[in-house]
Design a protein around this motif. Structure first.
Motif, PDB file in Angstrom:
ATOM      1  N   LEU A   8      32.106  30.793  57.180  1.00 20.68           N
ATOM      2  CA  LEU A   8      32.451  30.102  58.421  1.00 20.68           C
ATOM      3  C   LEU A   8      31.523  30.465  59.579  1.00 20.68           C
ATOM      4  N   CYS A   9      31.190  31.737  59.720  1.00 24.12           N
ATOM      5  CA  CYS A   9      30.356  32.158  60.857  1.00 24.12           C
ATOM      6  C   CYS A   9      28.861  32.066  60.579  1.00 24.12           C
ATOM      7  N   GLY A  10      28.465  31.830  59.328  1.00 24.67           N
ATOM      8  CA  GLY A  10      27.052  31.692  58.989  1.00 24.67           C
ATOM      9  C   GLY A  10      26.342  32.997  58.676  1.00 24.67           C
ATOM     10  N   THR A  11      27.033  34.113  58.711  1.00 25.57           N
ATOM     11  CA  THR A  11      26.398  35.395  58.406  1.00 25.57           C
ATOM     12  C   THR A  11      25.935  35.460  56.954  1.00 25.57           C
ATOM     13  N   VAL A  12      26.770  35.007  56.030  1.00 25.39           N
ATOM     14  CA  VAL A  12      26.423  34.999  54.607  1.00 25.39           C
ATOM     15  C   VAL A  12      26.130  33.562  54.192  1.00 25.39           C
ATOM     16  N   ARG A  13      24.923  33.368  53.693  1.00 25.56           N
ATOM     17  CA  ARG A  13      24.505  32.051  53.194  1.00 25.56           C
ATOM     18  C   ARG A  13      24.092  32.202  51.741  1.00 25.56           C
ATOM     19  N   PHE A  14      24.121  31.094  51.007  1.00 22.53           N
ATOM     20  CA  PHE A  14      23.683  31.153  49.605  1.00 22.53           C
ATOM     21  C   PHE A  14      23.010  29.847  49.199  1.00 22.53           C
ATOM     22  N   ARG A  15      22.203  29.967  48.148  1.00 21.79           N
ATOM     23  CA  ARG A  15      21.603  28.827  47.460  1.00 21.79           C
ATOM     24  C   ARG A  15      21.891  29.021  45.987  1.00 21.79           C
ATOM     25  N   VAL A  16      22.110  27.937  45.303  1.00 14.97           N
ATOM     26  CA  VAL A  16      22.398  28.018  43.870  1.00 14.97           C
ATOM     27  C   VAL A  16      21.765  26.820  43.173  1.00 14.97           C
ATOM     28  N   GLY A  17      21.220  27.064  41.993  1.00 19.43           N
ATOM     29  CA  GLY A  17      20.652  25.986  41.188  1.00 19.43           C
ATOM     30  C   GLY A  17      21.532  25.718  39.990  1.00 19.43           C
ATOM     31  N   GLY A  18      21.321  24.580  39.377  1.00 23.33           N
ATOM     32  CA  GLY A  18      22.086  24.252  38.180  1.00 23.33           C
ATOM     33  C   GLY A  18      23.232  23.308  38.461  1.00 23.33           C
ATOM     34  N   GLU A  19      23.973  23.054  37.414  1.00 28.26           N
ATOM     35  CA  GLU A  19      25.110  22.133  37.475  1.00 28.26           C
ATOM     36  C   GLU A  19      26.403  22.938  37.403  1.00 28.26           C
ATOM     37  N   PRO A  20      27.109  23.120  38.508  1.00 23.87           N
ATOM     38  CA  PRO A  20      28.337  23.918  38.497  1.00 23.87           C
ATOM     39  C   PRO A  20      29.442  23.294  37.646  1.00 23.87           C
ATOM     40  N   ARG A  21      30.255  24.156  37.064  1.00 27.85           N
ATOM     41  CA  ARG A  21      31.459  23.761  36.330  1.00 27.85           C
ATOM     42  C   ARG A  21      32.617  23.962  37.305  1.00 27.85           C
ATOM     43  N   VAL A  22      33.219  22.871  37.758  1.00 25.47           N
ATOM     44  CA  VAL A  22      34.185  22.919  38.864  1.00 25.47           C
ATOM     45  C   VAL A  22      35.599  22.651  38.364  1.00 25.47           C
ATOM     46  N   HIS A  23      36.561  23.435  38.900  1.00 26.74           N
ATOM     47  CA  HIS A  23      37.961  23.220  38.533  1.00 26.74           C
ATOM     48  C   HIS A  23      38.890  23.631  39.664  1.00 26.74           C
ATOM     49  N   TYR A  24      40.113  23.119  39.580  1.00 32.97           N
ATOM     50  CA  TYR A  24      41.206  23.574  40.436  1.00 32.97           C
ATOM     51  C   TYR A  24      41.787  24.815  39.772  1.00 32.97           C
ATOM     52  N   CYS A  25      42.104  25.842  40.543  1.00 28.87           N
ATOM     53  CA  CYS A  25      42.804  27.000  39.984  1.00 28.87           C
ATOM     54  C   CYS A  25      44.133  27.153  40.702  1.00 28.87           C
ATOM     55  N   HIS A  26      45.205  27.137  39.919  1.00 32.52           N
ATOM     56  CA  HIS A  26      46.560  27.204  40.456  1.00 32.52           C
ATOM     57  C   HIS A  26      47.199  28.577  40.278  1.00 32.52           C
ATOM     58  N   CYS A  27      46.452  29.551  39.766  1.00 29.30           N
ATOM     59  CA  CYS A  27      47.057  30.860  39.513  1.00 29.30           C
ATOM     60  C   CYS A  27      47.449  31.532  40.822  1.00 29.30           C
ATOM     61  N   ASP A  28      48.443  32.395  40.723  1.00 29.15           N
ATOM     62  CA  ASP A  28      48.931  33.031  41.947  1.00 29.15           C
ATOM     63  C   ASP A  28      47.904  33.968  42.564  1.00 29.15           C
ATOM     64  N   MET A  29      46.975  34.512  41.785  1.00 28.92           N
ATOM     65  CA  MET A  29      45.923  35.354  42.344  1.00 28.92           C
ATOM     66  C   MET A  29      45.018  34.528  43.274  1.00 28.92           C
ATOM     67  N   CYS A  30      44.629  33.352  42.840  1.00 30.99           N
ATOM     68  CA  CYS A  30      43.787  32.487  43.687  1.00 30.99           C
ATOM     69  C   CYS A  30      44.553  31.991  44.909  1.00 30.99           C
ATOM     70  N   ARG A  31      45.830  31.666  44.719  1.00 32.10           N
ATOM     71  CA  ARG A  31      46.622  31.240  45.879  1.00 32.10           C
ATOM     72  C   ARG A  31      46.655  32.322  46.942  1.00 32.10           C
ATOM     73  N   ARG A  32      46.914  33.548  46.533  1.00 30.11           N
ATOM     74  CA  ARG A  32      46.988  34.648  47.502  1.00 30.11           C
ATOM     75  C   ARG A  32      45.621  34.936  48.129  1.00 30.11           C
ATOM     76  N   ALA A  33      44.564  34.871  47.329  1.00 29.54           N
ATOM     77  CA  ALA A  33      43.224  35.182  47.833  1.00 29.54           C
ATOM     78  C   ALA A  33      42.721  34.144  48.835  1.00 29.54           C
ATOM     79  N   THR A  34      43.169  32.902  48.688  1.00 30.97           N
ATOM     80  CA  THR A  34      42.702  31.840  49.582  1.00 30.97           C
ATOM     81  C   THR A  34      43.712  31.499  50.668  1.00 30.97           C
TER      82      THR A  34
END
Length: 131
Positions: A8-34
């Motif tokens: 959000l603040c721009g301090t950490v930026r990244f670049r990535v190559g390739g074709e990402p494998r994207v999914h929704y994660c409904h686990c409670d660990m991801c819910r709490r982390a986000t």
């Protein structure tokens, strides 16, 4: 495909190559982390990620994983599973242009909240872990 993103603040930026494998994660660990009803994660080879300006701060979020976030603004950025050191998940919301990163499946489906209706027609996979 080369993609870029940042916290959000721009301090950490990244670049990535390739074709990402994207999914929704409904686990409670991801819910709490986000702090959300689910996470949307883009998995890429670890070596394809270049951190720019600064690297994320990492915290062990469970006995099986650690998560990276910006220590300045707290934005969640990444997820690493100990059992899969060659890949990393980046939070889709951190990408500069997330529009082409369409989820292809659901993970942690048994933990999906009943009122979440996105991706209902996609394949479902479960996890045994609960936090």
């Amino acid at each position: 495909m080369e993609l870029s993103g940042r916290c959000l603040c721009g301090t950490v930026r990244f670049r990535v190559g390739g074709e990402p494998r994207v999914h929704y994660c409904h686990c409670d660990m991801c819910r709490r982390a986000t702090g959300s009803a689910f996470a949307v994660l883009a998995w890429v080879p670890s070596q394809s990620v270049a951190w720019i300006n600064a690297t994320p701060t990492y915290r062990r979020s469970s006995p099986i994983a650690q998560r990276g976030f910006c220590s300045s603004c707290g934005s969640p950025l990444s997820l690493f599973y100990d059992a899969s050191p060659d890949e990393v998940a980046l939070h889709v919301g951190a990408f500069d242009n997330p529009a082409p990163l369409e989820p292809r499946y659901n993970y942690g489906s048994r933990q999906r909240l009943g009122w979440v209706c996105c991706g209902i027609d996609l394949p479902h996979h479960d996890t045994e872990e609960r936090w």
